[in-house]
Structures are given as C-alpha cells and as structure tokens.
Design a protein around this motif. Structure first.
Motif, PDB file in Angstrom:
ATOM      1  N   VAL A 160      21.968  10.583  14.344  1.00 25.50           N
ATOM      2  CA  VAL A 160      21.204   9.574  15.073  1.00 25.50           C
ATOM      3  C   VAL A 160      19.968   9.845  15.690  1.00 25.50           C
ATOM      4  O   VAL A 160      18.861   9.495  15.592  1.00 25.50           O
ATOM      5  N   VAL A 161      20.512  11.035  16.620  1.00 24.82           N
ATOM      6  CA  VAL A 161      19.326  11.310  17.533  1.00 24.82           C
ATOM      7  C   VAL A 161      18.403  11.929  16.966  1.00 24.82           C
ATOM      8  O   VAL A 161      17.012  11.799  17.240  1.00 24.82           O
ATOM      9  N   LEU A 162      18.658  13.062  16.111  1.00 30.31           N
ATOM     10  CA  LEU A 162      17.576  13.802  15.310  1.00 30.31           C
ATOM     11  C   LEU A 162      16.866  12.812  14.421  1.00 30.31           C
ATOM     12  O   LEU A 162      15.432  13.018  14.381  1.00 30.31           O
ATOM     13  N   PHE A 163      17.336  11.855  13.767  1.00 27.23           N
ATOM     14  CA  PHE A 163      16.693  10.959  13.078  1.00 27.23           C
ATOM     15  C   PHE A 163      15.616  10.077  14.073  1.00 27.23           C
ATOM     16  O   PHE A 163      14.248   9.972  13.718  1.00 27.23           O
ATOM     17  N   ALA A 164      16.018   9.865  15.280  1.00 24.55           N
ATOM     18  CA  ALA A 164      15.291   9.004  16.130  1.00 24.55           C
ATOM     19  C   ALA A 164      14.024   9.806  16.805  1.00 24.55           C
ATOM     20  O   ALA A 164      12.783   9.558  16.760  1.00 24.55           O
ATOM     21  N   LEU A 165      14.225  11.152  16.874  1.00 29.62           N
ATOM     22  CA  LEU A 165      13.095  12.158  17.170  1.00 29.62           C
ATOM     23  C   LEU A 165      12.151  12.222  16.171  1.00 29.62           C
ATOM     24  O   LEU A 165      10.909  12.214  16.283  1.00 29.62           O
ATOM     25  N   GLY A 166      12.725  11.996  14.893  1.00 27.74           N
ATOM     26  CA  GLY A 166      11.699  12.114  13.924  1.00 27.74           C
ATOM     27  C   GLY A 166      10.832  10.751  13.822  1.00 27.74           C
ATOM     28  O   GLY A 166       9.578  11.198  13.343  1.00 27.74           O
ATOM     29  N   VAL A 167      11.533   9.680  13.792  1.00 28.14           N
ATOM     30  CA  VAL A 167      10.760   8.409  13.712  1.00 28.14           C
ATOM     31  C   VAL A 167       9.643   8.451  14.902  1.00 28.14           C
ATOM     32  O   VAL A 167       8.411   7.992  14.772  1.00 28.14           O
ATOM     33  N   LEU A 168      10.078   8.994  15.940  1.00 22.67           N
ATOM     34  CA  LEU A 168       9.055   8.684  17.470  1.00 22.67           C
ATOM     35  C   LEU A 168       8.019   9.865  17.356  1.00 22.67           C
ATOM     36  O   LEU A 168       6.976   9.627  17.892  1.00 22.67           O
ATOM     37  N   TRP A 169       8.428  11.169  17.049  1.00 22.90           N
ATOM     38  CA  TRP A 169       7.659  12.246  17.159  1.00 22.90           C
ATOM     39  C   TRP A 169       7.661  12.799  15.631  1.00 22.90           C
ATOM     40  O   TRP A 169       8.478  14.049  15.499  1.00 22.90           O
ATOM     41  N   PRO A 202       0.885  -1.248  -0.062  1.00 23.81           N
ATOM     42  CA  PRO A 202      -0.178   0.185  -0.001  1.00 23.81           C
ATOM     43  C   PRO A 202       0.925   1.271  -0.044  1.00 23.81           C
ATOM     44  O   PRO A 202       2.079   1.020   0.348  1.00 23.81           O
ATOM     45  N   HIS A 203       0.219   2.269  -0.307  1.00 22.93           N
ATOM     46  CA  HIS A 203       0.862   3.608  -0.260  1.00 22.93           C
ATOM     47  C   HIS A 203       1.348   4.078   0.895  1.00 22.93           C
ATOM     48  O   HIS A 203       0.451   4.208   1.807  1.00 22.93           O
ATOM     49  N   ILE A 204       2.595   4.206   1.331  1.00 22.17           N
ATOM     50  CA  ILE A 204       3.009   4.725   2.464  1.00 22.17           C
ATOM     51  C   ILE A 204       3.779   5.862   2.264  1.00 22.17           C
ATOM     52  O   ILE A 204       4.642   5.899   1.440  1.00 22.17           O
ATOM     53  N   ARG A 205       3.508   7.041   3.094  1.00 23.88           N
ATOM     54  CA  ARG A 205       4.411   8.140   3.313  1.00 23.88           C
ATOM     55  C   ARG A 205       5.124   8.490   4.457  1.00 23.88           C
ATOM     56  O   ARG A 205       4.222   8.290   5.594  1.00 23.88           O
ATOM     57  N   PHE A 206       6.213   8.668   4.784  1.00 23.04           N
ATOM     58  CA  PHE A 206       6.865   9.160   5.941  1.00 23.04           C
ATOM     59  C   PHE A 206       7.247  10.593   5.652  1.00 23.04           C
ATOM     60  O   PHE A 206       8.306  11.094   5.298  1.00 23.04           O
ATOM     61  N   ASP A 207       6.030  11.555   6.025  1.00 24.81           N
ATOM     62  CA  ASP A 207       6.370  12.874   5.655  1.00 24.81           C
ATOM     63  C   ASP A 207       7.380  13.767   6.600  1.00 24.81           C
ATOM     64  O   ASP A 207       7.882  14.724   6.329  1.00 24.81           O
ATOM     65  N   PHE A 208       7.734  13.175   7.768  1.00 25.67           N
ATOM     66  CA  PHE A 208       8.774  13.771   8.759  1.00 25.67           C
ATOM     67  C   PHE A 208      10.061  13.615   7.893  1.00 25.67           C
ATOM     68  O   PHE A 208      11.206  14.437   8.167  1.00 25.67           O
ATOM     69  N   ALA A 255      20.260   0.731   9.574  1.00 16.67           N
ATOM     70  CA  ALA A 255      19.555   1.234  10.969  1.00 16.67           C
ATOM     71  C   ALA A 255      18.347   1.941  10.689  1.00 16.67           C
ATOM     72  O   ALA A 255      17.230   1.817  11.075  1.00 16.67           O
ATOM     73  N   GLY A 256      18.205   2.742   9.660  1.00 14.89           N
ATOM     74  CA  GLY A 256      17.180   3.466   9.257  1.00 14.89           C
ATOM     75  C   GLY A 256      16.376   2.689   8.660  1.00 14.89           C
ATOM     76  O   GLY A 256      14.796   2.371   8.767  1.00 14.89           O
ATOM     77  N   SER A 257      16.604   1.202   7.883  1.00 15.85           N
ATOM     78  CA  SER A 257      15.561   0.369   7.366  1.00 15.85           C
ATOM     79  C   SER A 257      15.209  -0.312   8.362  1.00 15.85           C
ATOM     80  O   SER A 257      13.637  -0.634   8.281  1.00 15.85           O
ATOM     81  N   TRP A 258      15.576  -0.720   9.553  1.00 15.90           N
ATOM     82  CA  TRP A 258      15.005  -1.429  10.852  1.00 15.90           C
ATOM     83  C   TRP A 258      13.794  -0.395  11.268  1.00 15.90           C
ATOM     84  O   TRP A 258      12.779  -0.818  11.826  1.00 15.90           O
ATOM     85  N   CYS A 259      14.128   0.943  11.171  1.00 12.96           N
ATOM     86  CA  CYS A 259      13.226   1.911  11.591  1.00 12.96           C
ATOM     87  C   CYS A 259      11.892   1.668  10.680  1.00 12.96           C
ATOM     88  O   CYS A 259      10.655   1.733  10.914  1.00 12.96           O
ATOM     89  N   TYR A 260      12.011   1.264   9.246  1.00 15.54           N
ATOM     90  CA  TYR A 260      11.063   1.031   8.343  1.00 15.54           C
ATOM     91  C   TYR A 260      10.222  -0.111   8.955  1.00 15.54           C
ATOM     92  O   TYR A 260       8.880  -0.071   8.806  1.00 15.54           O
ATOM     93  N   PHE A 261      10.860  -1.184   9.086  1.00 13.87           N
ATOM     94  CA  PHE A 261      10.206  -2.366   9.618  1.00 13.87           C
ATOM     95  C   PHE A 261       9.402  -2.019  11.031  1.00 13.87           C
ATOM     96  O   PHE A 261       8.196  -2.705  10.883  1.00 13.87           O
ATOM     97  N   TRP A 262       9.859  -1.163  11.611  1.00 16.84           N
ATOM     98  CA  TRP A 262       9.008  -0.988  13.033  1.00 16.84           C
ATOM     99  C   TRP A 262       7.803  -0.213  12.693  1.00 16.84           C
ATOM    100  O   TRP A 262       6.727  -0.468  12.901  1.00 16.84           O
ATOM    101  N   LEU A 263       8.011   0.870  11.799  1.00 19.95           N
ATOM    102  CA  LEU A 263       6.856   1.739  11.490  1.00 19.95           C
ATOM    103  C   LEU A 263       5.932   1.306  10.417  1.00 19.95           C
ATOM    104  O   LEU A 263       4.475   1.502  10.491  1.00 19.95           O
TER     105      LEU A 263
END
Length: 352
Positions: A265-274, A4-10, A218-226
């Motif tokens: 890494v921290v800035l990216f994590a903040l984007g994934v979480l918030w 399905p179409h997914i977007r990560f606007d952050f 590491a970014g790819s695993w965040c994709y798996f979680w999201l």
C-alpha cells in the motif's frame, strides 16, 4: 460521452516491481521454506540439503507484490469501464486473460510431466485437474487438484472484473454507485453468517475471493482523485475505510501478513503521489511482460530448480537460472500469444 485518453505511466513501473516481488518470493522463500508443500505440488520427495538457503526478509514479498497488483487493477479498471462500457469491457478482459493464461497452464502441465520423469513417478495430472484450471474462476467449484496454487490471484481478478462490470451496468455506468453496491454484496458474503444470513455455497466459494475487493477499491478511489472526481480529503477517508474493510473481511490472525500488504500500500501511495519515482525503463519492461511471467513462472521454475539441485549447484545459481529461463519463456508467450490476442480482442470488442 467517452472519456479522454488517460495514462498512468507509473503503474507500469509498479507492476514490474510487483512481479519481481512475487517471483523472488517463490524462488527465494517459498521454494526453500516450504519444501514439503513444493514436493506435494510436484509429486516429488521434498528437496534435501541446502541448509540456510533462502533470502530471509522481514516482509512477505508475495504479499507486497499481490497487494500492488490488486491496487493497480483497482486503479486502472475504471479507465477501461468508462471508455468501453460493460460489454466491450467483458470482451477485452476475457481475450486478454484467457489465451495467455492457457499458454501458462500448458507450460505448467508440461513442467509437471517433466517432474514425473525426474522422480520416476506416474504423471498425476488428470483431465479433471486440467478442466478445472481451464476456467480458473470456477476451479474450486469444478473440483480436481490445484496444480498451480499461485493462480488464486487470477480468480480474484476475474471475479472482480465480472462483478464490478455487472454492478456498473446495473447502476447505469455510475462507478461509485457500482462500488457501493458491490461492497454490500461483499459484506454479505464475508460477514453474512455473523449477521444471520447464510448462502452456504456462495459464501464457501466466493468469500475467500471477494474479501480482497476493498483493497482493489482503494486503488479505484485513487483513480477518482487523480481524475478530479474526488477531493484529497474524500480520497484519504475512502481509502482508509476500504483498507479497514479489507482487514475486517479477511480476518487473518497474522499481523505480519497485514504489515506486508501495508508495504505494498505504501509503495502504491508513493507511486500515486510521486509518479516520477517509478518511471523506470527496466521496471516498465518487466511490467509489460508481468502477466505472461506470472502465469508461467511458478511450477516451471520449481521443476527447473529441483533438477539443477541434483547437480549440487549453489542455491543462488538455481534462482538465477530459473529467473532467466522463465523470463525468456514469458517474453515468448507475451510476443506470440498475449499481444496478438489483445489486438484480436480489441477488434472483436469494436463490434459491440
């Protein structure tokens, strides 16, 4: 079955932030702290004067920005691979990257020609230099002078796309298996000599490139979680392992450099979480033009700032003028090269 179409606007906002970090690093730090190196690239005498000019920060903004870019690529590439498959992915990547990069390369060559006129020296860029840069992925192998050292990150991206796409096809579209296979290859390239394996040519040319892959994974695993393909615990563990492998494979002596990547890494994590934190129209606009700005900003900006410095303008005004000029140059490349070739690439990929 297509995804399905997914977007990560952050990611758009983070990409804009990454680009601002990179361009500010080059204009407010590298240009002033590394004057001899800049002079060598431009074939000009090092810039004199301007004592105290620069933006002194406790972190390396370039590493922060590059870290963000690589993590974002790792996050988004699984989307493209899953939707398109390896062949369509290759077509869309190549048509997305190369035409815009060649436009930026033309700007760089023109800027270096203007630098030769500015310094009254012969134009030093050879056909071999340009030929090596036309492929960029094979620039080190083809030889010639590195006329735009900033483009090393593009080599990392291109080899990442190529090798992950190949592994994805070999593992029959199983992305986690593809990552595992590619990590084994990366380990052999980066740490093979210590284990008694030796592929001299591959290790010489590819180890400095593929050592960044664990950071991207590491970014790819965040994709798996999201997308619900990994639990939070699995993701935290996997990201921790990937970051540890990144440190192991790179083996840099500088703790400060790792800390700067850690800020990314921290800035990216903040984007994934918030993600709402990074949904900024301004950052998204910069993010939309970030690739075009990246490929044209460094040498053109250095030449412009060098020329303006001869007028005795304050250093901060040199930076502002370079930012303004290269931004609008990037907007033009984005409008007249990047967007049309992206549309053409999508139409071409549909035939496969």
């Amino acid at each position: 079955m297509s995804q399905p179409h997914i977007r990560f606007d952050f990611a758009d906002g983070l990409r804009g932030l990454a680009m601002l970090c990179v361009v500010l690093f080059h204009y407010t730090q590298i240009f002033w702290f590394s004057r001899e190196r800049v002079g060598q690239i431009l074939y000009l005498a090092p810039l004199g004067g301007y004592p105290g000019a620069s933006l002194a920060l406790p972190v390396n903004l370039g590493a922060v920005g590059v870290g963000l870019f690589l993590l974002i690529s790792g996050l988004l590439i699984p989307l493209s691979l899953g939707r398109q498959g390896a062949m369509r992915f290759a077509v869309t990547r190549l048509t997305r990257i190369y035409p815009t990069y060649w436009a930026g390369l033309a700007v760089t060559v023109l800027a270096l020609w203007l630098a030769s006129r500015l310094g009254g020296t012969p134009f030093a860029v050879s056909v071999r230099d340009v030929a090596g840069h036309l492929s960029i992925a094979f620039q080190d192998m083809l030889g010639g002078r590195n006329i735009d050292p900033v483009m090393w990150t593009l080599k990392v991206e291109l080899w990442f796309y190529a090798l992950l796409g190949a592994a994805f096809a070999l593992t029959r579209r199983r992305l986690k298996a593809a990552i595992g296979l590619l990590l084994l290859v990366v380990a052999l390239l980066c740490r093979g000599p210590a284990w008694g394996t030796a592929w001299p040519a591959a290790q010489y040319y590819l180890a400095p490139v593929v050592c960044y892959f664990p950071l991207m994974f590491a970014g790819s695993w965040c994709y798996f979680w999201l997308t619900g393909q990994a639990t939070r615990r699995e993701t935290v563990l996997a990201v921790g392992v990937m970051l540890a492998l990144f440190v192991w494979f790179t083996g840099w002596p500088s703790l400060a450099l790792y800390l700067s990547y850690g800020v990314g890494v921290v800035l990216f994590a903040l984007g994934v979480l918030w993600p709402a934190w990074w949904r900024s129209r301004l950052l998204a606009r910069v993010g939309a033009v970030s690739y075009a700005w990246y490929v044209c900003h460094s040498i053109a900006g250095y030449v412009l700032m060098t020329a303006l410095a001869r007028l005795g303008l304050p250093w901060w005004l040199l930076v502002l003028v370079a930012l303004f000029a290269t931004w609008w140059l990037a907007v033009a490349i984005n409008r007249w090269v990047e967007l049309p070739t992206q549309r053409w690439g999508k139409r071409l990929a549909e035939r496969w």
